[in-house]
Write an enzyme that holds these catalytic residues in place. Structure first.
Site, mmCIF file in Angstrom:
data_model
loop_
_atom_site.group_PDB
_atom_site.id
_atom_site.type_symbol
_atom_site.label_atom_id
_atom_site.label_comp_id
_atom_site.label_asym_id
_atom_site.label_seq_id
_atom_site.Cartn_x
_atom_site.Cartn_y
_atom_site.Cartn_z
ATOM 1 N N ARG A 13 13.724 -56.722 12.847
ATOM 2 C CA ARG A 13 12.330 -57.167 12.784
ATOM 3 C C ARG A 13 11.836 -57.626 14.166
ATOM 4 N NH1 ARG A 13 9.156 -61.510 13.889
ATOM 5 N NH2 ARG A 13 10.850 -62.869 13.226
ATOM 6 N N ASP A 14 12.311 -58.761 14.638
ATOM 7 C CA ASP A 14 11.775 -59.324 15.876
ATOM 8 C C ASP A 14 12.175 -58.480 17.089
ATOM 9 O OD1 ASP A 14 10.225 -61.148 17.175
ATOM 10 O OD2 ASP A 14 11.632 -62.813 17.051
ATOM 11 N N HIS A 207 14.927 -70.754 15.721
ATOM 12 C CA HIS A 207 14.766 -69.390 16.241
ATOM 13 C C HIS A 207 14.355 -69.508 17.701
ATOM 14 C CE1 HIS A 207 12.819 -65.209 15.624
ATOM 15 N NE2 HIS A 207 12.299 -65.608 16.763
ATOM 16 N N HIS A 209 13.980 -67.962 21.690
ATOM 17 C CA HIS A 209 13.915 -66.862 22.651
ATOM 18 C C HIS A 209 14.508 -67.372 23.954
ATOM 19 C CE1 HIS A 209 10.938 -63.954 20.628
ATOM 20 N NE2 HIS A 209 11.386 -64.785 19.697
ATOM 21 N N CYS A 240 7.598 -61.076 21.824
ATOM 22 C CA CYS A 240 6.503 -61.350 20.906
ATOM 23 C C CYS A 240 5.313 -60.544 21.382
ATOM 24 C CB CYS A 240 6.177 -62.833 20.889
ATOM 25 S SG CYS A 240 4.667 -63.172 19.967
ATOM 26 N N ASN A 249 14.666 -62.288 22.678
ATOM 27 C CA ASN A 249 15.239 -63.300 21.803
ATOM 28 C C ASN A 249 16.589 -63.700 22.385
ATOM 29 O OD1 ASN A 249 13.350 -61.675 20.041
ATOM 30 N ND2 ASN A 249 13.987 -63.207 18.556
HETATM 31 MG MG MG Z 1 10.543 -64.411 17.621
#
Ligand code: MG
Length: 306
Positions: A13-14, A207, A209, A240, A249
């Site tokens: 996803r990210d 979470h 980065h 992002c 990340n």
């Molecule tokens: Mg993120």
């Protein structure tokens, strides 16, 4: 003190949502298979947002058709709204992350609504999730800093977290979306959350980065406070799309190596994880953003050769 740390690998996803070119579904599945084979038991595989916003994840339904055949992992997906919820549940997901920005400006830019409106939407989606037996994590993006508003104070963040907690009984996570958090901010936020909202930190995920190289420092301070859930991406993919310059990340392999060395259990096989990282970076338009692959496998192709 509990020594087990749970990692949610969010590469699918990210990591991939930020790549300029969509990765073919079969290759996404190959990568997720390798990540699961390395022992990552929690994997955020995709998101159900409008394909116009994130075309890289437009294949969420197609991916889901094969995803649940992969053994050993619990899969989650990110959703921004009720439509996303319905699509994700129809595709077979039982674990979802509902995203809300801690900053009102970012919420408008990212989701086209105020934080208050997102909270009322969370109420609607929570009712559906309770009815369907689906677990919903609330993920707060821009928890410590917003590219438009600047630093988010711990009391401001905890006020939004408290509002969400009053609606919703499941885990929450704080996302350092642009990598700007400093350890003192993480300490303030976690301490205040535990004191005022959530005494049991097993319900909290963080979470990070690694844009400015502060990812592991932030993990360390959180570990000392008792946090045991962290997100990361294999190969350090990601960023992002709405935060200019927010590259990378925290890499899963950097996180796992750090945790192992510090005496925590992760259940991850490092060699298999490095295999997955080598595959992951072939999907990236940038050079490798993590550390460990370069250190452990000097011959791995860490630079962009395309
Ligand atoms: Mg993120």
């Amino acid at each position: 003190m509990n020594n087990t740390v749970w990692i949610e690998d969010v590469t699918g996803r990210d990591g991939l949502q930020n790549e300029p070119n969509p990765v073919p579904t079969a290759q996404k599945l190959a990568l997720i298979r390798k990540i699961a084979a390395a022992g990552l038991t929690r994997i955020q595989a995709t998101s159900f947002v409008h394909p116009r916003w994130v075309p890289q994840l437009a294949d969420a339904e197609e991916l889901s058709r094969y995803l649940f055949e992969i053994p050993g992992a619990q899969f989650s997906a990110l959703i921004p709204n009720r439509k996303g919820y319905e699509r994700a549940v129809a595709a077979g997901f039982r674990h979802l992350e509902f995203v809300i920005a801690a900053s009102d400006t970012f919420n408008h830019r990212n989701l086209n609504r105020s934080t208050k409106e997102s909270l009322s939407l969370l109420g609607e989606v929570t009712e559906l999730a309770v009815r369907d037996g689906v677990e919903l994590r609330v993920g707060f993006s821009n928890a410590y800093h917003c590219p438009f508003e600047g630093t988010i104070s711990a009391p401001a963040l905890i006020a939004v977290a408290r509002a969400a907690r009053e609606i919703h009984p499941w885990p929450i996570s704080f996302g350092d979306t642009d990598g700007m958090a400093f350890p003192w901010q993480v300490r303030e936020a976690v301490t205040l959350l535990q004191k005022e909202v959530m005494p049991n930190l097993s319900q909290l995920g963080l979470h990070f980065h690694d844009t400015y190289g502060r990812g592991l420092a932030n993990v360390y301070v959180a570990l000392e406070l008792g946090v045991r859930n962290f997100d990361s991406t294999t190969g350090g993919l990601g960023g992002c799309p709405y935060c200019p310059g927010a590259s990378g990340n925290l890499a899963t392999e950097d996180l796992v190596a750090f945790l192992q060395g510090m005496g925590y259990e992760t259940g991850v096989d490092m060699e298999k994880l490095l295999d997955a990282a080598e595959l992951a970076i072939t999907f990236s338009s940038r050079s490798y953003q993590g550390r460990l692959l370069r250190a452990m496998r000097p011959n791995a192709a860490c630079s962009v050769a395309k």
